[in-house]
Design a protein around this motif. Structure first.
Motif, mmCIF file in Angstrom:
data_model
loop_
_atom_site.group_PDB
_atom_site.id
_atom_site.type_symbol
_atom_site.label_atom_id
_atom_site.label_comp_id
_atom_site.label_asym_id
_atom_site.label_seq_id
_atom_site.Cartn_x
_atom_site.Cartn_y
_atom_site.Cartn_z
ATOM 1 N N ASP A 53 68.249 -36.549 -15.489
ATOM 2 C CA ASP A 53 68.955 -35.861 -14.403
ATOM 3 C C ASP A 53 68.120 -35.850 -13.120
ATOM 4 O O ASP A 53 68.647 -35.982 -12.015
ATOM 5 C CB ASP A 53 69.253 -34.409 -14.785
ATOM 6 C CG ASP A 53 70.286 -34.282 -15.889
ATOM 7 O OD1 ASP A 53 71.053 -35.247 -16.104
ATOM 8 O OD2 ASP A 53 70.322 -33.213 -16.536
ATOM 9 N N THR A 77 70.319 -28.669 -14.351
ATOM 10 C CA THR A 77 70.029 -29.941 -13.671
ATOM 11 C C THR A 77 71.199 -30.912 -13.716
ATOM 12 O O THR A 77 71.150 -31.948 -13.040
ATOM 13 C CB THR A 77 68.809 -30.626 -14.317
ATOM 14 O OG1 THR A 77 69.082 -30.881 -15.708
ATOM 15 C CG2 THR A 77 67.562 -29.756 -14.204
ATOM 16 N N HIS A 78 72.226 -30.602 -14.486
ATOM 17 C CA HIS A 78 73.367 -31.511 -14.625
ATOM 18 C C HIS A 78 74.476 -31.026 -13.707
ATOM 19 O O HIS A 78 75.170 -30.055 -13.992
ATOM 20 C CB HIS A 78 73.838 -31.515 -16.082
ATOM 21 C CG HIS A 78 74.778 -32.637 -16.415
ATOM 22 N ND1 HIS A 78 74.586 -33.927 -15.988
ATOM 23 C CD2 HIS A 78 75.921 -32.656 -17.144
ATOM 24 C CE1 HIS A 78 75.552 -34.699 -16.448
ATOM 25 N NE2 HIS A 78 76.386 -33.946 -17.142
#
Length: 422
Positions: free
Chosen positions: A151, A214-215
């Protein structure tokens, strides 16, 4: 995608998500590998290995306390590996749909609960149940460490992040037996599991405060059982994935096989004490340290694929050396293992980066399937190296050399990855 463009895209997506829902966690807006990020990735990746090897020195005390032969405690390892392998196939796709944070924090909470169950166990059955709970929790942390790295980073930065993360993964099985021995001798075997619970809690707090989600929401996908299965089948049919993933699985399997077979060689054949065995494992970490720091620098100059291929060849040479040296030669065994570990330290992070690079949107599923292949190869290699033999070092060398050659044949069919921005 250039690094700046990627960072701007993530920033814009997070800004939109935050405006829509203030409670929505935001992803990092930079792709600089900091010490804090490295500690988080390394901790997530290493916790499973720590939970495995740290309990080995405590087996005699555990067996005496639970009233079972030490040999029966092997079920506490096999049950852990089985649950770990299965659980990560579920954790990866779920994180692609719901984001990394719920799976990481939820998994660490489950791991903490499993560790406390093990600490309170008064029967072998309760211990095994706790180990299964541990594995189902920690598998999410382990598999998502690679997805989170994917990511945050691309290309050479991703290779560097994975290489440095692998240093932590190498340190965990190398140093954890010494830690487990110290805890067992001073505080009793139950303190080992309490320490694991504390480590899980500290890692969860660090992840939540330093990293978070983080996605990005715009990269998430709806998930169903049918779609998950089709996704895994598609990855298995994709040459970009299966060739490099197969090589990574074989090399990682070699590493697990080494750790499983080394006590049989060093204690059973060469007469080392348990303390000497623990020190040997700790020393081997520095070989992987050296390769892990060197790998991204060599890759920057020569390319990921070329350096990874060299690592496989070096690892195969280490296996061949083990086959050639006398079974009573400590120096020969140590030398062959050092060569193997150096080669493995080069190929593992670079080939892993090549495997995950094309699959940013499916990073969770790709990382999960890669982890499953690694565990499968580890189980197979360990079983082969455990076969009856009067020359266990030579048998270990045969397994390592054969798996490395198979990995080389797979990796020779890969193509050099396209750099970010091209």
């Amino acid at each position: 995608m250039p690094a700046d463009a990627g960072a701007n895209a993530i920033t814009a997506a997070n800004a939109a998500a935050t405006a829509a829902s203030p409670a929505t966690p935001t992803a990092p807006t930079t792709r600089t590998l900091t010490g804090s990020t490295l500690a988080m990735l390394g901790g997530l990746a290493a916790l499973g290995a720590l939970a495995t090897n740290i309990i080995l020195p405590a087996f005699p005390a555990m067996g005496a306390s639970l009233g079972v032969p030490v040999a029966e405690l092997g079920a506490a390892l096999s049950s852990f590996f089985l649950a770990f392998a299965i659980g990560q196939l579920v954790a990866g796709p779920l994180s692609d749909r719901w984001g990394r944070q719920p799976l990481v924090l939820g998994g660490l909470a489950v791991f903490i609960a499993g560790s406390l169950i093990c600490a309170a166990a008064d029967t072998l059955g309760m211990l095994i149940a706790g180990r299964v709970v541990q594995a189902f929790g920690v598998c999410a942390a382990s598999v998502l460490s690679r997805a989170i790295a994917r990511d945050l980073f691309d290309g050479a930065a991703l290779a560097r992040a994975l290489a440095l993360t692998m240093v932590a993964m190498a340190a965990a099985p190398g140093f954890s037996p010494l830690i487990g021995s110290a805890l067992d001798s001073r505080l009793g075997w139950r303190s080992v599991f309490v320490a694991l619970a504390v480590a899980g809690a500290a890692l969860a707090l660090h992840y939540r405060l330093s990293t978070g989600e983080t996605h990005a929401p715009d990269r998430r996908q709806a998930v169903s059982m049918g779609k998950v299965l089709r996704g895994y089948l598609a990855l298995l049919a994709d040459r970009r994935f299966i060739l490099s993933a197969g090589a990574v699985g074989l090399m990682t399997g070699n590493t697990f096989t080494f750790f499983a077979a080394a006590p049989r060689v060093l204690m059973g054949k060469l007469g080392l004490s348990s303390l000497a065995l623990g020190l040997f494992f700790a020393i081997t970490v520095f070989v992987v340290f050296a390769a892990g720091f060197l790998a991204p620098r060599l890759a920057k100059a020569r390319g990921l694929r070329a350096v990874a291929l060299s690592g496989i060849v070096i690892a195969a040479a280490g296996g061949a050396a083990l086959m050639a040296v006398p079974g009573t030669s400590l120096a020969g065994f140590v030398g062959g293992i050092a060569v193997f570990l150096f080669g493995m330290g080069l190929v593992n992070p670079l080939a892993t980066a090549m495997t995950l690079q094309p699959f940013g949107r499916e990073a969770g599923a790709a990382s999960a399937l890669l982890g499953f292949l690694q565990m499968f190869c580890a189980a197979l290699g360990t079983a082969l190296a455990s076969l009856p033999s009067d020359a266990p070092a030579r048998l270990l060398g045969m397994v390592i050399a054969t798996a490395s050659v198979l990995g080389l044949l797979l990796f020779l069919q890969t193509r050099s990855p396209v750099k970010a921005g091209q």
